[in-house]
Design a protein around this motif. Structure first.
Motif, PDB file in Angstrom:
ATOM      1  N   ALA A 144      -0.294  14.982  -6.276  1.00  0.00           N
ATOM      2  CA  ALA A 144      -1.472  15.658  -5.868  1.00  0.00           C
ATOM      3  C   ALA A 144      -2.291  14.647  -4.643  1.00  0.00           C
ATOM      4  O   ALA A 144      -2.597  15.136  -3.730  1.00  0.00           O
ATOM      5  N   LEU A 145      -2.109  13.417  -4.992  1.00  0.00           N
ATOM      6  CA  LEU A 145      -2.621  12.388  -4.070  1.00  0.00           C
ATOM      7  C   LEU A 145      -1.948  12.458  -2.744  1.00  0.00           C
ATOM      8  O   LEU A 145      -2.385  12.079  -1.777  1.00  0.00           O
ATOM      9  N   HIS A 146      -0.518  12.451  -2.775  1.00  0.00           N
ATOM     10  CA  HIS A 146       0.221  12.491  -1.763  1.00  0.00           C
ATOM     11  C   HIS A 146       0.179  13.486  -1.025  1.00  0.00           C
ATOM     12  O   HIS A 146      -0.041  13.390   0.399  1.00  0.00           O
ATOM     13  N   ASP A 147      -0.138  14.867  -1.615  1.00  0.00           N
ATOM     14  CA  ASP A 147      -0.673  15.888  -0.863  1.00  0.00           C
ATOM     15  C   ASP A 147      -1.928  15.988  -0.064  1.00  0.00           C
ATOM     16  O   ASP A 147      -1.899  16.483   1.129  1.00  0.00           O
ATOM     17  N   GLN A 148      -2.842  15.299  -0.853  1.00  0.00           N
ATOM     18  CA  GLN A 148      -4.059  15.240  -0.185  1.00  0.00           C
ATOM     19  C   GLN A 148      -4.426  14.369   0.853  1.00  0.00           C
ATOM     20  O   GLN A 148      -5.167  14.484   1.610  1.00  0.00           O
ATOM     21  N   GLY A 149      -3.881  13.257   0.562  1.00  0.00           N
ATOM     22  CA  GLY A 149      -4.028  11.977   1.657  1.00  0.00           C
ATOM     23  C   GLY A 149      -5.288  11.331   1.287  1.00  0.00           C
ATOM     24  O   GLY A 149      -6.129  11.729   0.367  1.00  0.00           O
ATOM     25  N   ILE A 150      -5.423  10.143   1.819  1.00  0.00           N
ATOM     26  CA  ILE A 150      -6.590   9.281   1.375  1.00  0.00           C
ATOM     27  C   ILE A 150      -7.793   9.789   2.442  1.00  0.00           C
ATOM     28  O   ILE A 150      -8.960   9.045   2.309  1.00  0.00           O
ATOM     29  N   SER A 151      -7.462  10.313   3.623  1.00  0.00           N
ATOM     30  CA  SER A 151      -8.572  10.548   4.482  1.00  0.00           C
ATOM     31  C   SER A 151      -9.488  11.873   3.828  1.00  0.00           C
ATOM     32  O   SER A 151     -10.553  11.951   4.719  1.00  0.00           O
TER      33      SER A 151
ATOM     34  N   LEU B 100      -3.976  -1.627  -9.860  1.00  0.00           N
ATOM     35  CA  LEU B 100      -5.456  -1.700  -9.723  1.00  0.00           C
ATOM     36  C   LEU B 100      -5.973  -2.173  -8.345  1.00  0.00           C
ATOM     37  O   LEU B 100      -6.797  -1.483  -7.518  1.00  0.00           O
ATOM     38  N   ASP B 101      -4.992  -3.050  -7.627  1.00  0.00           N
ATOM     39  CA  ASP B 101      -5.203  -3.325  -6.210  1.00  0.00           C
ATOM     40  C   ASP B 101      -5.140  -2.393  -5.316  1.00  0.00           C
ATOM     41  O   ASP B 101      -5.944  -2.056  -4.110  1.00  0.00           O
ATOM     42  N   PHE B 102      -4.153  -1.507  -5.483  1.00  0.00           N
ATOM     43  CA  PHE B 102      -3.836  -0.355  -4.293  1.00  0.00           C
ATOM     44  C   PHE B 102      -5.179   0.668  -4.766  1.00  0.00           C
ATOM     45  O   PHE B 102      -5.647   1.211  -3.625  1.00  0.00           O
ATOM     46  N   PHE B 103      -5.501   0.878  -5.974  1.00  0.00           N
ATOM     47  CA  PHE B 103      -6.820   1.703  -6.060  1.00  0.00           C
ATOM     48  C   PHE B 103      -7.831   1.307  -5.299  1.00  0.00           C
ATOM     49  O   PHE B 103      -8.677   1.999  -4.590  1.00  0.00           O
ATOM     50  N   ASP B 104      -8.197   0.019  -5.412  1.00  0.00           N
ATOM     51  CA  ASP B 104      -9.438  -0.646  -5.065  1.00  0.00           C
ATOM     52  C   ASP B 104      -9.427  -0.626  -3.440  1.00  0.00           C
ATOM     53  O   ASP B 104     -10.529  -0.594  -2.988  1.00  0.00           O
ATOM     54  N   HIS B 105      -8.123  -0.963  -2.818  1.00  0.00           N
ATOM     55  CA  HIS B 105      -8.081  -1.171  -1.426  1.00  0.00           C
ATOM     56  C   HIS B 105      -8.346   0.412  -0.794  1.00  0.00           C
ATOM     57  O   HIS B 105      -8.849   0.333   0.382  1.00  0.00           O
ATOM     58  N   TYR B 106      -8.036   1.476  -1.428  1.00  0.00           N
ATOM     59  CA  TYR B 106      -8.110   2.711  -0.962  1.00  0.00           C
ATOM     60  C   TYR B 106      -9.266   3.592  -1.317  1.00  0.00           C
ATOM     61  O   TYR B 106      -9.330   4.488  -0.856  1.00  0.00           O
ATOM     62  N   ARG B 107     -10.105   2.799  -2.044  1.00  0.00           N
ATOM     63  CA  ARG B 107     -11.059   3.812  -2.778  1.00  0.00           C
ATOM     64  C   ARG B 107     -11.854   4.548  -1.660  1.00  0.00           C
ATOM     65  O   ARG B 107     -12.561   5.538  -2.046  1.00  0.00           O
TER      66      ARG B 107
ATOM     67  N   LYS C  32      -3.790   6.147   7.477  1.00  0.00           N
ATOM     68  CA  LYS C  32      -2.978   7.033   6.702  1.00  0.00           C
ATOM     69  C   LYS C  32      -1.810   6.524   6.425  1.00  0.00           C
ATOM     70  O   LYS C  32      -0.809   6.804   5.474  1.00  0.00           O
ATOM     71  N   LEU C  33      -1.048   5.977   7.536  1.00  0.00           N
ATOM     72  CA  LEU C  33       0.350   5.573   7.451  1.00  0.00           C
ATOM     73  C   LEU C  33       0.479   4.287   6.441  1.00  0.00           C
ATOM     74  O   LEU C  33       1.271   4.367   5.399  1.00  0.00           O
ATOM     75  N   GLU C  34      -0.521   3.524   6.680  1.00  0.00           N
ATOM     76  CA  GLU C  34      -0.547   2.132   5.579  1.00  0.00           C
ATOM     77  C   GLU C  34      -0.445   3.162   4.307  1.00  0.00           C
ATOM     78  O   GLU C  34      -0.063   2.302   3.168  1.00  0.00           O
ATOM     79  N   PHE C  35      -1.417   3.694   3.919  1.00  0.00           N
ATOM     80  CA  PHE C  35      -1.719   4.539   2.566  1.00  0.00           C
ATOM     81  C   PHE C  35      -0.506   5.092   2.087  1.00  0.00           C
ATOM     82  O   PHE C  35       0.015   4.780   1.107  1.00  0.00           O
ATOM     83  N   ALA C  36       0.338   5.755   3.113  1.00  0.00           N
ATOM     84  CA  ALA C  36       1.652   6.543   2.666  1.00  0.00           C
ATOM     85  C   ALA C  36       2.672   5.469   2.296  1.00  0.00           C
ATOM     86  O   ALA C  36       3.359   5.850   1.203  1.00  0.00           O
ATOM     87  N   ARG C  37       2.538   4.451   2.762  1.00  0.00           N
ATOM     88  CA  ARG C  37       3.572   3.456   2.396  1.00  0.00           C
ATOM     89  C   ARG C  37       3.306   2.855   1.072  1.00  0.00           C
ATOM     90  O   ARG C  37       4.211   2.477   0.340  1.00  0.00           O
ATOM     91  N   ALA C  38       1.921   2.487   1.063  1.00  0.00           N
ATOM     92  CA  ALA C  38       1.643   1.824  -0.213  1.00  0.00           C
ATOM     93  C   ALA C  38       1.735   2.669  -1.467  1.00  0.00           C
ATOM     94  O   ALA C  38       2.194   2.440  -2.626  1.00  0.00           O
ATOM     95  N   LEU C  39       1.420   4.128  -1.064  1.00  0.00           N
ATOM     96  CA  LEU C  39       1.455   5.111  -2.149  1.00  0.00           C
ATOM     97  C   LEU C  39       2.911   5.198  -2.464  1.00  0.00           C
ATOM     98  O   LEU C  39       3.255   5.284  -3.798  1.00  0.00           O
ATOM     99  N   GLY C  40       3.779   5.249  -1.664  1.00  0.00           N
ATOM    100  CA  GLY C  40       5.352   5.326  -2.060  1.00  0.00           C
ATOM    101  C   GLY C  40       5.818   4.166  -2.923  1.00  0.00           C
ATOM    102  O   GLY C  40       6.314   4.321  -3.778  1.00  0.00           O
TER     103      GLY C  40
END
Length: 134
Positions: A21-28, A83-90, A95-103
């Protein structure tokens, strides 16, 4: 199968559904950031369940002690990364950096959880399977 292992397996499925769902929704999006926060809480609850209910019985058995120690040590490293990933993008992010980190996060969690399901949980069931509440 114990209630504990049933719970752990159900949480694995829920974590991956939320990652999808997070992948589909994106961080923005507001929805993406909300999912990220909910996912963080679920992962924290899962880690606490491992620390307090899964590993302690395994540490008490010669047949599972080393396995539990190895998995526990590895999970401390992985959990810090996640947890660093979660905190970094909260609050959002590129968008591109997030997609890579999420992957990377998805790949890391999928590999770990698959190994838990193949090796750790069966060892728990074989040696520590007593009625345990989740």
């Amino acid at each position: 199968m114990t209630a504990l292992i049933d719970t752990m397996l159900a949480e694995h499925k829920q974590i991956f559904a939320m990652l999808d769902a997070l992948h589909d929704q994106g961080i923005s999006t507001e929805a993406g950031r909300k999912t990220l926060g909910q996912l963080r809480q679920l992962v924290l609850a899962h880690l606490a369940r491992e620390d307090h209910k899964l590993y302690p019985p395994m540490h008490r058995h010669d047949a599972t002690r080393k396995l539990a120690e190895d998995y526990e040590a590895e999970m401390h490293v992985i959990s810090r990364e996640v947890l660093d990933f979660f905190d970094h993008y909260r609050h959002g992010g590129d968008k591109l950096e997030f997609a890579r980190a999420l992957g990377r996060t998805i790949a890391r969690l999928r590999a770990r959880m698959t190994r838990e399901e193949i090796r750790l949980y069966p060892a728990f069931r074989s040696h520590c399977d007593t009625p345990v509440s989740a």
